[in-house]
Scaffold this motif. Structure first.
Motif, PDB file in Angstrom:
ATOM      1  N   ARG A   1       0.823  -1.214   0.000  1.00 52.35           N
ATOM      2  CA  ARG A   1       0.000   0.000   0.000  1.00 52.35           C
ATOM      3  C   ARG A   1       0.858   1.267   0.000  1.00 52.35           C
ATOM      4  N   LEU A   2       2.124   1.149   0.347  1.00 49.83           N
ATOM      5  CA  LEU A   2       2.998   2.317   0.409  1.00 49.83           C
ATOM      6  C   LEU A   2       3.630   2.587  -0.945  1.00 49.83           C
ATOM      7  N   ASN A   3       3.718   3.845  -1.317  1.00 49.03           N
ATOM      8  CA  ASN A   3       4.451   4.184  -2.525  1.00 49.03           C
ATOM      9  C   ASN A   3       5.947   4.192  -2.215  1.00 49.03           C
ATOM     10  N   MET A   4       6.750   4.511  -3.199  1.00 50.74           N
ATOM     11  CA  MET A   4       8.201   4.435  -3.030  1.00 50.74           C
ATOM     12  C   MET A   4       8.676   5.346  -1.892  1.00 50.74           C
ATOM     13  N   ARG A   5       8.245   6.570  -1.909  1.00 49.49           N
ATOM     14  CA  ARG A   5       8.683   7.503  -0.869  1.00 49.49           C
ATOM     15  C   ARG A   5       8.270   7.007   0.515  1.00 49.49           C
ATOM     16  N   GLU A   6       7.037   6.558   0.638  1.00 49.72           N
ATOM     17  CA  GLU A   6       6.536   6.103   1.939  1.00 49.72           C
ATOM     18  C   GLU A   6       7.292   4.870   2.430  1.00 49.72           C
ATOM     19  N   ALA A   7       7.589   3.941   1.524  1.00 51.25           N
ATOM     20  CA  ALA A   7       8.324   2.738   1.916  1.00 51.25           C
ATOM     21  C   ALA A   7       9.747   3.079   2.346  1.00 51.25           C
ATOM     22  N   VAL A   8      10.371   3.984   1.617  1.00 46.46           N
ATOM     23  CA  VAL A   8      11.731   4.404   1.963  1.00 46.46           C
ATOM     24  C   VAL A   8      11.741   5.101   3.317  1.00 46.46           C
ATOM     25  N   GLU A   9      10.820   6.021   3.520  1.00 46.78           N
ATOM     26  CA  GLU A   9      10.794   6.763   4.777  1.00 46.78           C
ATOM     27  C   GLU A   9      10.467   5.863   5.963  1.00 46.78           C
ATOM     28  N   ALA A  10       9.565   4.897   5.770  1.00 46.25           N
ATOM     29  CA  ALA A  10       9.246   3.952   6.843  1.00 46.25           C
ATOM     30  C   ALA A  10      10.453   3.081   7.180  1.00 46.25           C
ATOM     31  N   SER A  11      11.209   2.677   6.164  1.00 48.09           N
ATOM     32  CA  SER A  11      12.413   1.880   6.396  1.00 48.09           C
ATOM     33  C   SER A  11      13.436   2.668   7.197  1.00 48.09           C
ATOM     34  N   VAL A  12      13.591   3.929   6.869  1.00 47.60           N
ATOM     35  CA  VAL A  12      14.545   4.774   7.595  1.00 47.60           C
ATOM     36  C   VAL A  12      14.125   4.917   9.047  1.00 47.60           C
ATOM     37  N   ARG A  13      12.845   5.172   9.286  1.00 48.37           N
ATOM     38  CA  ARG A  13      12.376   5.314  10.669  1.00 48.37           C
ATOM     39  C   ARG A  13      12.590   4.030  11.465  1.00 48.37           C
ATOM     40  N   ALA A  14      12.447   2.886  10.793  1.00 53.03           N
ATOM     41  CA  ALA A  14      12.610   1.597  11.467  1.00 53.03           C
ATOM     42  C   ALA A  14      14.064   1.150  11.527  1.00 53.03           C
ATOM     43  N   GLU A  15      14.945   1.927  10.914  1.00 53.77           N
ATOM     44  CA  GLU A  15      16.373   1.613  10.859  1.00 53.77           C
ATOM     45  C   GLU A  15      16.635   0.284  10.148  1.00 53.77           C
ATOM     46  N   VAL A  16      15.787  -0.040   9.184  1.00 58.35           N
ATOM     47  CA  VAL A  16      16.002  -1.205   8.326  1.00 58.35           C
ATOM     48  C   VAL A  16      16.949  -0.781   7.207  1.00 58.35           C
ATOM     49  N   PRO A  17      18.098  -1.449   7.050  1.00 59.98           N
ATOM     50  CA  PRO A  17      19.151  -0.918   6.182  1.00 59.98           C
ATOM     51  C   PRO A  17      19.012  -1.256   4.700  1.00 59.98           C
ATOM     52  N   TRP A  18      18.174  -2.232   4.368  1.00 60.14           N
ATOM     53  CA  TRP A  18      18.065  -2.698   2.988  1.00 60.14           C
ATOM     54  C   TRP A  18      16.623  -2.579   2.508  1.00 60.14           C
ATOM     55  N   ILE A  19      16.471  -2.468   1.185  1.00 55.38           N
ATOM     56  CA  ILE A  19      15.145  -2.517   0.573  1.00 55.38           C
ATOM     57  C   ILE A  19      15.258  -3.281  -0.744  1.00 55.38           C
ATOM     58  N   ALA A  20      14.244  -4.085  -1.038  1.00 55.01           N
ATOM     59  CA  ALA A  20      14.165  -4.801  -2.314  1.00 55.01           C
ATOM     60  C   ALA A  20      13.032  -4.178  -3.119  1.00 55.01           C
ATOM     61  N   LEU A  21      13.347  -3.737  -4.311  1.00 52.38           N
ATOM     62  CA  LEU A  21      12.410  -2.950  -5.113  1.00 52.38           C
ATOM     63  C   LEU A  21      11.671  -3.807  -6.143  1.00 52.38           C
TER      64      LEU A  21
END
Length: 273
Positions: free
Chosen positions: A19-39
């Motif tokens: 449900r999250l767009n790219m910006r939202e997923a990136v920002e949520a990952s940063v807040r959670a301190e998750v270091p990786w993302i798979a696109l």
């Protein structure tokens, strides 16, 4: 078996928070301190390649993979060429986004001819390899559970994926071990060892009972029956120490607020993976 002590290898597979767009997923990952993302390519396309790259780069995230390439079989030669051309574009996108892994979901048989479809996959990968190599991108063959053979992929076991990958240099083609797709296989641990030096990704979720939906039925880690930690130790013993992607197709997970989902993902990752 030792649990994981940190989330330094944890990757949010973008489909898990669909449900999250790219910006939202990136920002949520940063807040959670998750270091990786798979696109995923459709998410990249929604935001635009350049903007997606900028968002990820500026956030300091690392891209573990791009999904997906593949879907090679088609009924006609022109259609097969068109699909191969799309895979070349996927390779270019992966390179631009800063990942060296393009995940291949190989595709179903167009005319019930599963043998022909598997041969098409083999030939298409061989044709794609030089182009991918020139862009510094490895092709990760992901076998899908047999229940997807008719609609998503004719490559259904890790043994099949290994056989395809072994036709090429390990620097060019490898396999992706997705727990949901391969946990049931009596040859699983032998095939993980066979894939030594070729494992390009490890994806986790869980198999819940009853499975509520063919596609949207994956569970959060710990809610099902997969020996996730045993599998993680096996892929590590076979040489894989890269990112571990949490990839969950589940509407209840999708409907969770992004921050809440990532909090739960981190907890279950440390508890069960």
């Amino acid at each position: 078996m030792e649990p994981l002590r940190s989330i330094d290898r944890l990757s949010l597979n973008q489909i898990t928070t669909d449900r999250l767009n790219m910006r939202e997923a990136v920002e949520a990952s940063v807040r959670a301190e998750v270091p990786w993302i798979a696109l995923w390519r459709h998410k990249v396309a929604e935001t635009g390649l350049a903007e997606s790259k900028r968002l990820v780069r500026d956030a300091g995230l690392r891209v573990s993979s791009l999904c997906r390439g593949g879907y090679f079989p088609a009924a006609t030669a022109p259609a097969r060429k068109e699909r191969l051309d799309d895979n070349r574009r996927a390779v270019e996108e992966a390179a631009e986004l800063g990942t060296d892994v393009l995940v291949l979901v190989c595709g179903p048989a167009p005319d019930r001819d599963i043998d022909f479809a598997r041969k098409t996959v083999e030939e298409a990968i061989a044709e794609l390899v030089p182009f991918a190599r020139s862009h510094g991108v490895k092709l990760g063959i992901e076998p899908l559970h047999p229940m997807y053979a008719a609609e998503r992929s004719v490559i259904n076991t890790l043994a099949q994926a290994n056989t395809l990958a072994e036709q090429h240099d390990p620097q060019d083609v490898g396999v992706v071990v997705d727990a949901f797709h391969v946990w049931w296989d009596p040859e699983l641990y032998a095939q993980i060892e066979r894939a030594r030096g070729r494992i390009l990704g490890f994806h986790v979720s869980d198999w819940i009972v009853p499975v509520p939906d063919l596609l949207m039925g994956r569970g959060m880690m710990g809610d099902g029956f997969i020996e996730l930690r045993r599998m993680r130790h096996a892929v590590e013993a076979a040489g894989y120490v890269g990112a571990i992607e949490v990839e969950i197709f589940n509407r209840q997970v999708w409907d969770m607020p992004g921050d809440e989902a990532l909090t739960l993902i981190k907890e279950r990752y440390l508890q069960h993976v």
